[in-house]
Design a protein around this motif. Sequence first.
Motif, PDB file in Angstrom:
ATOM      1  N   GLU A 104       0.785  -1.169   0.054  1.00 51.07           N
ATOM      2  CA  GLU A 104       0.062   0.030  -0.254  1.00 51.07           C
ATOM      3  C   GLU A 104       0.666   1.149  -0.138  1.00 51.07           C
ATOM      4  N   GLY A 105       2.210   1.116  -0.151  1.00 44.47           N
ATOM      5  CA  GLY A 105       2.940   2.268  -0.118  1.00 44.47           C
ATOM      6  C   GLY A 105       4.292   2.183  -0.896  1.00 44.47           C
ATOM      7  N   ALA A 106       4.274   1.661  -2.041  1.00 44.87           N
ATOM      8  CA  ALA A 106       5.538   1.645  -2.937  1.00 44.87           C
ATOM      9  C   ALA A 106       6.619   0.714  -2.030  1.00 44.87           C
ATOM     10  N   GLY A 107       6.172  -0.407  -1.403  1.00 38.85           N
ATOM     11  CA  GLY A 107       7.165  -1.168  -0.892  1.00 38.85           C
ATOM     12  C   GLY A 107       7.381  -0.836   0.614  1.00 38.85           C
ATOM     13  N   ASP A 108       7.005   0.323   1.164  1.00 36.74           N
ATOM     14  CA  ASP A 108       7.340   0.624   2.514  1.00 36.74           C
ATOM     15  C   ASP A 108       6.361  -0.275   3.575  1.00 36.74           C
ATOM     16  N   ASP A 109       7.005  -0.289   4.594  1.00 37.74           N
ATOM     17  CA  ASP A 109       6.175  -0.850   5.822  1.00 37.74           C
ATOM     18  C   ASP A 109       5.118   0.200   6.402  1.00 37.74           C
ATOM     19  N   TYR A 110       3.999  -0.249   6.804  1.00 42.48           N
ATOM     20  CA  TYR A 110       3.037   0.895   7.186  1.00 42.48           C
ATOM     21  C   TYR A 110       2.192   0.017   8.329  1.00 42.48           C
ATOM     22  N   TYR A 111       1.385   0.773   8.839  1.00 35.02           N
ATOM     23  CA  TYR A 111       0.490   0.125  10.113  1.00 35.02           C
ATOM     24  C   TYR A 111      -0.997   0.593   9.950  1.00 35.02           C
ATOM     25  N   TYR A 112      -1.604  -0.193  10.750  1.00 32.71           N
ATOM     26  CA  TYR A 112      -3.186   0.059  10.910  1.00 32.71           C
ATOM     27  C   TYR A 112      -3.226   0.204  12.594  1.00 32.71           C
ATOM     28  N   ALA A 113      -4.208   1.144  12.996  1.00 36.13           N
ATOM     29  CA  ALA A 113      -4.365   1.484  14.257  1.00 36.13           C
ATOM     30  C   ALA A 113      -5.735   1.130  14.463  1.00 36.13           C
ATOM     31  N   PHE A 114      -5.806   0.681  15.964  1.00 34.13           N
ATOM     32  CA  PHE A 114      -6.957   0.218  16.617  1.00 34.13           C
ATOM     33  C   PHE A 114      -7.303   0.769  17.920  1.00 34.13           C
ATOM     34  N   SER A 115      -8.324   0.648  18.482  1.00 35.64           N
ATOM     35  CA  SER A 115      -8.854   1.369  19.985  1.00 35.64           C
ATOM     36  C   SER A 115      -8.521   0.204  20.802  1.00 35.64           C
ATOM     37  N   THR A 116      -8.742  -1.113  20.272  1.00 42.03           N
ATOM     38  CA  THR A 116      -8.593  -2.267  21.197  1.00 42.03           C
ATOM     39  C   THR A 116      -7.713  -3.309  20.794  1.00 42.03           C
ATOM     40  N   TYR A 117      -7.085  -4.002  21.737  1.00 44.76           N
ATOM     41  CA  TYR A 117      -6.198  -5.003  21.572  1.00 44.76           C
ATOM     42  C   TYR A 117      -6.787  -6.247  20.517  1.00 44.76           C
ATOM     43  N   GLU A 118      -7.930  -6.424  21.123  1.00 48.89           N
ATOM     44  CA  GLU A 118      -8.872  -7.676  20.230  1.00 48.89           C
ATOM     45  C   GLU A 118      -9.057  -7.211  18.691  1.00 48.89           C
TER      46      GLU A 118
END
Length: 187
Positions: A104-118
């Motif tokens: 999703e970003g020309a081969g770069d690492d990325y993250y998704y963020a969430f409100s809960t651990y689950e």
Amino acid sequence: MGSADILFRMDADGDNGSHAFPLPSNQRDAFEQVLMPQMRGALARGRPFQSLPVEMNMSQFPVAVDPELVGEYPALSQSGGGYFFDEVLEYRVWCHPEQGAPDEGAGDDYYYAFSTYEEALTFSQDTPGSEEPLALIRQREWINEPSPGTLLHEKGERITEWCVEWLESGPRREGEIQAFIAAGGNV
């Protein structure tokens, strides 16, 4: 209904219902001290009580302190350390295209963020090339260990990523850092 279940009845806007849900023993006091007064207040004002506050989410670990800000924190932060935390800001799942995550970003690492651990754990388990969830935390007081056995009490604001397991002892309580240092880190 089990011994740890809570039964409550609500009668607002013509809805008279009984609801039972499991409540871990470590959340019973919070329920009785925080949620029950809010529910009574809403009903006394003739308003329906619509949802549990974020603090009462039945998550294994603390939920994000402000769900509206999840995903808005800078991607770069400090990493680990400090021994104590004050708030969980979000849970992050880092994705690595070189390990099979969608690019999703020309081969770069990325993250998704969430409100809960689950939520973060489910996403991590369902997404190839992703890491286990990390917690982004805020520390207002923490321990700096510039060399082994040298423990310094620091104050300010520090935002860092932590392994989720480090959250198990819960947020920092008054006097904990002083006791930890006095015991030489063996508390």
